[in-house]
Design a protein around this motif. Structure first.
Motif, PDB file in Angstrom:
ATOM      1  N   GLU A  23      47.256 -30.837 -91.345  1.00  0.00           N
ATOM      2  CA  GLU A  23      48.658 -30.830 -90.944  1.00  0.00           C
ATOM      3  C   GLU A  23      49.561 -30.368 -92.084  1.00  0.00           C
ATOM      4  OE1 GLU A  23      49.654 -34.797 -89.693  1.00  0.00           O
ATOM      5  OE2 GLU A  23      50.038 -35.458 -91.721  1.00  0.00           O
ATOM      6  N   HIS A  24      50.671 -29.743 -91.682  1.00  0.00           N
ATOM      7  CA  HIS A  24      51.647 -29.224 -92.635  1.00  0.00           C
ATOM      8  C   HIS A  24      53.047 -29.431 -92.096  1.00  0.00           C
ATOM      9  CE1 HIS A  24      48.823 -27.113 -95.273  1.00  0.00           C
ATOM     10  NE2 HIS A  24      48.187 -26.725 -94.187  1.00  0.00           N
ATOM     11  N   THR A  25      53.982 -29.630 -93.007  1.00  0.00           N
ATOM     12  CA  THR A  25      55.391 -29.621 -92.618  1.00  0.00           C
ATOM     13  C   THR A  25      55.829 -28.163 -92.512  1.00  0.00           C
ATOM     14  OG1 THR A  25      56.212 -29.602 -94.890  1.00  0.00           O
ATOM     15  CG2 THR A  25      55.856 -31.780 -93.861  1.00  0.00           C
ATOM     16  N   PHE A  26      56.997 -27.970 -91.926  1.00  0.00           N
ATOM     17  CA  PHE A  26      57.550 -26.619 -91.817  1.00  0.00           C
ATOM     18  C   PHE A  26      57.700 -26.006 -93.202  1.00  0.00           C
ATOM     19  CE2 PHE A  26      60.841 -23.451 -91.577  1.00  0.00           C
ATOM     20  CZ  PHE A  26      60.542 -22.770 -90.404  1.00  0.00           C
ATOM     21  N   SER A  27      58.220 -26.784 -94.152  1.00  0.00           N
ATOM     22  CA  SER A  27      58.430 -26.279 -95.518  1.00  0.00           C
ATOM     23  C   SER A  27      57.115 -25.875 -96.169  1.00  0.00           C
ATOM     24  CB  SER A  27      59.117 -27.336 -96.379  1.00  0.00           C
ATOM     25  OG  SER A  27      60.383 -27.622 -95.868  1.00  0.00           O
ATOM     26  N   GLU A  28      56.074 -26.669 -95.956  1.00  0.00           N
ATOM     27  CA  GLU A  28      54.764 -26.339 -96.530  1.00  0.00           C
ATOM     28  C   GLU A  28      54.228 -25.037 -95.944  1.00  0.00           C
ATOM     29  OE1 GLU A  28      53.219 -30.904 -97.397  1.00  0.00           O
ATOM     30  OE2 GLU A  28      52.702 -29.927 -95.500  1.00  0.00           O
ATOM     31  N   SER A  37      60.207 -38.219 -89.448  1.00  0.00           N
ATOM     32  CA  SER A  37      61.369 -38.956 -89.949  1.00  0.00           C
ATOM     33  C   SER A  37      62.627 -38.357 -89.352  1.00  0.00           C
ATOM     34  CB  SER A  37      61.421 -38.940 -91.475  1.00  0.00           C
ATOM     35  OG  SER A  37      61.700 -37.649 -91.957  1.00  0.00           O
ATOM     36  N   GLU A  38      63.630 -39.211 -89.165  1.00  0.00           N
ATOM     37  CA  GLU A  38      64.867 -38.768 -88.534  1.00  0.00           C
ATOM     38  C   GLU A  38      65.842 -38.132 -89.529  1.00  0.00           C
ATOM     39  OE1 GLU A  38      65.533 -38.709 -85.295  1.00  0.00           O
ATOM     40  OE2 GLU A  38      63.566 -39.511 -84.843  1.00  0.00           O
ATOM     41  N   LYS A  39      66.036 -38.773 -90.688  1.00  0.00           N
ATOM     42  CA  LYS A  39      67.002 -38.269 -91.672  1.00  0.00           C
ATOM     43  C   LYS A  39      66.364 -38.244 -93.049  1.00  0.00           C
ATOM     44  CE  LYS A  39      71.064 -39.693 -89.178  1.00  0.00           C
ATOM     45  NZ  LYS A  39      72.265 -40.464 -89.148  1.00  0.00           N
ATOM     46  N   PRO A  40      66.209 -37.136 -93.668  1.00  0.00           N
ATOM     47  CA  PRO A  40      66.307 -35.809 -93.052  1.00  0.00           C
ATOM     48  C   PRO A  40      65.151 -35.605 -92.071  1.00  0.00           C
ATOM     49  CG  PRO A  40      65.386 -35.592 -95.232  1.00  0.00           C
ATOM     50  CD  PRO A  40      65.736 -37.045 -95.050  1.00  0.00           C
ATOM     51  N   VAL A  41      65.380 -34.785 -91.084  1.00  0.00           N
ATOM     52  CA  VAL A  41      64.344 -34.536 -90.085  1.00  0.00           C
ATOM     53  C   VAL A  41      63.159 -33.855 -90.758  1.00  0.00           C
ATOM     54  CG1 VAL A  41      63.775 -33.272 -87.984  1.00  0.00           C
ATOM     55  CG2 VAL A  41      66.007 -34.369 -88.210  1.00  0.00           C
ATOM     56  N   ARG A  42      62.000 -34.460 -90.572  1.00  0.00           N
ATOM     57  CA  ARG A  42      60.749 -33.857 -91.059  1.00  0.00           C
ATOM     58  C   ARG A  42      59.804 -33.761 -89.883  1.00  0.00           C
ATOM     59  NH1 ARG A  42      57.969 -36.563 -95.857  1.00  0.00           N
ATOM     60  NH2 ARG A  42      56.390 -35.335 -94.867  1.00  0.00           N
TER      61      ARG A  42
END
Length: 142
Positions: free
Chosen positions: A45-50, A82-87
Motif C-alpha cells: 500500500e501507498h499514500t497518494f504522496s508516496e 485520517s480526516e485532517k489532514p486527509v490521508r
C-alpha cells in the motif's frame, strides 16, 4: 501427442470474442500510467504522496484520474486513513494482484525488445513521420 500447452489466445473459437477481450484489456492496461501505478502497488500500500514521489513525470491530476479509473475497474482499493489532514492509502484488490502475472512478462518483453540492452536508454518514438519545415521527416509525438 504433444504435452505443450496451447496458448489461450488460440483456444478461443470466437474470433469476435477474442478481439473484444483484447480491446477491454488494452483499455485498462493500455493507458500510459496504469501499468506503472499497478506495478508500484504490487509492492504494497501507498499514500497518494508516496505514489507521486515514486512515479517519475506523472502529474498529480493524471495520477488522481488514473487511480480513480483503476478503482472503478475494481483493481485498486482506496481507504481514507485520517480526516485532517486527509490521508488516503491505495492498495491492489485481489483482482488487481492477479495482474502481476501479466505485468511481469510485459516488463521482460519491453526490456528485451524496446531497449538496446540498457533500461535507461529509451528508444526513439515510432509513429507517423511528418516532414518538418526543412523537408526532413520527423516523428509525430502527439
Amino acid at each position: 501427442m504433444s504435452t505443450e500447452q496451447i496458448p489461450l489466445s488460440r483456444l478461443d473459437s470466437s474470433h469476435e470474442r477474442t478481439q473484444r477481450v483484447l480491446i477491454e484489456v488494452a483499455d485498462v492496461l493500455g493507458h500510459k500510467w496504469h501499468p506503472v501505478i499497478l506495478t508500484q502497488l504490487l509492492n504494497g500500500e501507498h499514500t497518494f504522496s508516496e505514489l507521486s514521489a515514486a512515479i517519475d513525470d506523472v502529474s498529480n491530476k493524471m495520477l488522481s484520474d488514473s487511480l480513480s479509473t483503476l478503482e472503478a475497474e475494481g483493481l485498486v482499493d482506496r481507504k481514507v486513513v485520517s480526516e485532517k489532514p486527509v490521508r488516503v492509502k491505495y492498495t491492489l484488490t485481489p483482482r488487481g494482484k492477479e495482474l502481476e502475472s501479466v505485468l511481469d512478462p510485459m516488463l521482460r518483453w519491453g526490456r528485451e525488445y524496446l531497449f538496446n540492452g540498457e533500461v535507461d536508454e529509451m528508444r526513439k518514438p515510432t509513429g507517423p513521420r511528418l516532414p518538418d519545415r526543412s523537408g526532413e521527416e520527423v516523428a509525430n509525438d502527439e
